[in-house]
Design a protein around this motif. Structure first.
Motif, PDB file in Angstrom:
ATOM      1  N   PHE A   1      13.556  86.162  28.610  1.00 14.49           N
ATOM      2  CA  PHE A   1      13.685  86.796  27.299  1.00 14.49           C
ATOM      3  C   PHE A   1      14.527  85.936  26.359  1.00 14.49           C
ATOM      4  CE2 PHE A   1      16.015  89.628  24.412  1.00 14.49           C
ATOM      5  CZ  PHE A   1      14.954  90.236  23.758  1.00 14.49           C
ATOM      6  N   THR A   2      15.639  85.417  26.869  1.00 14.97           N
ATOM      7  CA  THR A   2      16.502  84.577  26.041  1.00 14.97           C
ATOM      8  C   THR A   2      15.816  83.272  25.671  1.00 14.97           C
ATOM      9  OG1 THR A   2      18.413  85.562  27.141  1.00 14.97           O
ATOM     10  CG2 THR A   2      18.807  83.554  25.898  1.00 14.97           C
TER      11      THR A   2
ATOM     12  N   LEU B   1      21.779  84.769  36.146  1.00 16.35           N
ATOM     13  CA  LEU B   1      20.957  85.602  35.267  1.00 16.35           C
ATOM     14  C   LEU B   1      19.721  86.079  36.016  1.00 16.35           C
ATOM     15  CD1 LEU B   1      20.912  83.429  32.035  1.00 16.35           C
ATOM     16  CD2 LEU B   1      22.202  85.525  32.397  1.00 16.35           C
ATOM     17  N   SER B   2      19.292  87.273  35.695  1.00 15.86           N
ATOM     18  CA  SER B   2      18.020  87.730  36.262  1.00 15.86           C
ATOM     19  C   SER B   2      16.902  86.914  35.609  1.00 15.86           C
ATOM     20  CB  SER B   2      17.816  89.219  35.992  1.00 15.86           C
ATOM     21  OG  SER B   2      17.515  89.440  34.625  1.00 15.86           O
TER      22      SER B   2
ATOM     23  N   ASP C   1      14.179  88.000  34.295  1.00 16.57           N
ATOM     24  CA  ASP C   1      13.748  88.637  33.045  1.00 16.57           C
ATOM     25  C   ASP C   1      14.691  88.304  31.888  1.00 16.57           C
ATOM     26  OD1 ASP C   1      11.551  89.782  34.275  1.00 16.57           O
ATOM     27  OD2 ASP C   1      12.564  91.693  34.657  1.00 16.57           O
ATOM     28  N   THR C   2      15.997  88.320  32.136  1.00 16.04           N
ATOM     29  CA  THR C   2      16.968  87.999  31.086  1.00 16.04           C
ATOM     30  C   THR C   2      16.827  86.551  30.658  1.00 16.04           C
ATOM     31  OG1 THR C   2      18.518  89.646  31.937  1.00 16.04           O
ATOM     32  CG2 THR C   2      19.428  87.915  30.527  1.00 16.04           C
ATOM     33  N   GLN C   3      16.677  85.669  31.615  1.00 14.92           N
ATOM     34  CA  GLN C   3      16.537  84.252  31.289  1.00 14.92           C
ATOM     35  C   GLN C   3      15.269  83.998  30.484  1.00 14.92           C
ATOM     36  OE1 GLN C   3      16.682  81.697  34.694  1.00 14.92           O
ATOM     37  NE2 GLN C   3      16.500  79.840  33.497  1.00 14.92           N
TER      38      GLN C   3
ATOM     39  N   SER D   1      24.875  78.763  31.325  1.00 14.26           N
ATOM     40  CA  SER D   1      25.300  80.041  31.873  1.00 14.26           C
ATOM     41  C   SER D   1      25.954  79.813  33.220  1.00 14.26           C
ATOM     42  CB  SER D   1      24.080  80.964  32.026  1.00 14.26           C
ATOM     43  OG  SER D   1      24.446  82.152  32.691  1.00 14.26           O
TER      44      SER D   1
END
Length: 181
Positions: free
Chosen positions: A49-50, A42-43, A45-47, A37
């Protein structure tokens, strides 16, 4: 580390992996081993979750066109989130005070400031725009050319950089009265 659910343990992981996440991975080809990325960080939380859904680590990088895209990059086995890694070998990175925004090297528990990048990867300036070049490129007393990014960051104890703010807003919002003159 088996490439799935970093930090997850026990039978719950196996169950969720079987029922849900293997289907997500299958949609993406089923063979993803690493995701890269760049651009905006990335936040956390996004990282996270992914990582869970795809079962692969996300390597985050930070750099700009003016630094030939290179600045920092997370290491493969770094499972922390919200950080963009340590400087690349071609980059020298330092923070400088931005007192107008309240970000100072004297901040506790971590120093914060504008991210400034120097090194052989820093471009010479902007094409036919001497004013803009002089605004964001500066040469110090050692002869090092520095690019002032406009991003605000902080370094963690292990040398990894975290982007925490920006000096200027990228997105300009319009009121409905001024949108179409």
């Amino acid at each position: 580390m088996n490439g799935r659910w970093f930090g997850a343990r026990g039978p719950e992981r196996v169950l969720w992996d079987f029922l849900v996440f293997r289907k997500v991975r299958a949609v993406l080809g089923g063979q993803i081993r690493l995701i890269l990325s760049g651009g905006a960080p990335l936040s956390g939380d996004t990282q996270r979750f992914t990582n869970i859904c795809i079962g692969a680590p996300i390597g985050q990088g930070y750099g700009l066109t003016e630094t030939c895209a290179g600045g920092t990059f997370t290491e493969y086995d770094d499972t922390s989130v919200g950080r963009v890694g340590p400087p690349l070998p071609c980059s020298f990175i330092k923070l400088i005070d931005w007192s107008e925004g309240g970000y100072l090297l004297s901040d506790k528990p971590m120093s914060r400031g504008e991210i400034v990048i120097g090194g052989p990867n820093v471009t010479l300036g902007y094409f036919k725009s001497e004013d803009k070049t002089n605004e964001v490129y500066k040469v110090d007393e050692t002869g090092m050319r520095w690019f002032y990014t406009g991003d605000i960051g902080q370094f963690h104890d292990d040398g990894c950089l975290e982007i925490v703010d920006r000096k200027k807003d990228i997105v300009k919002l319009f009121s409905t009265g001024n949108m179409f003159p």
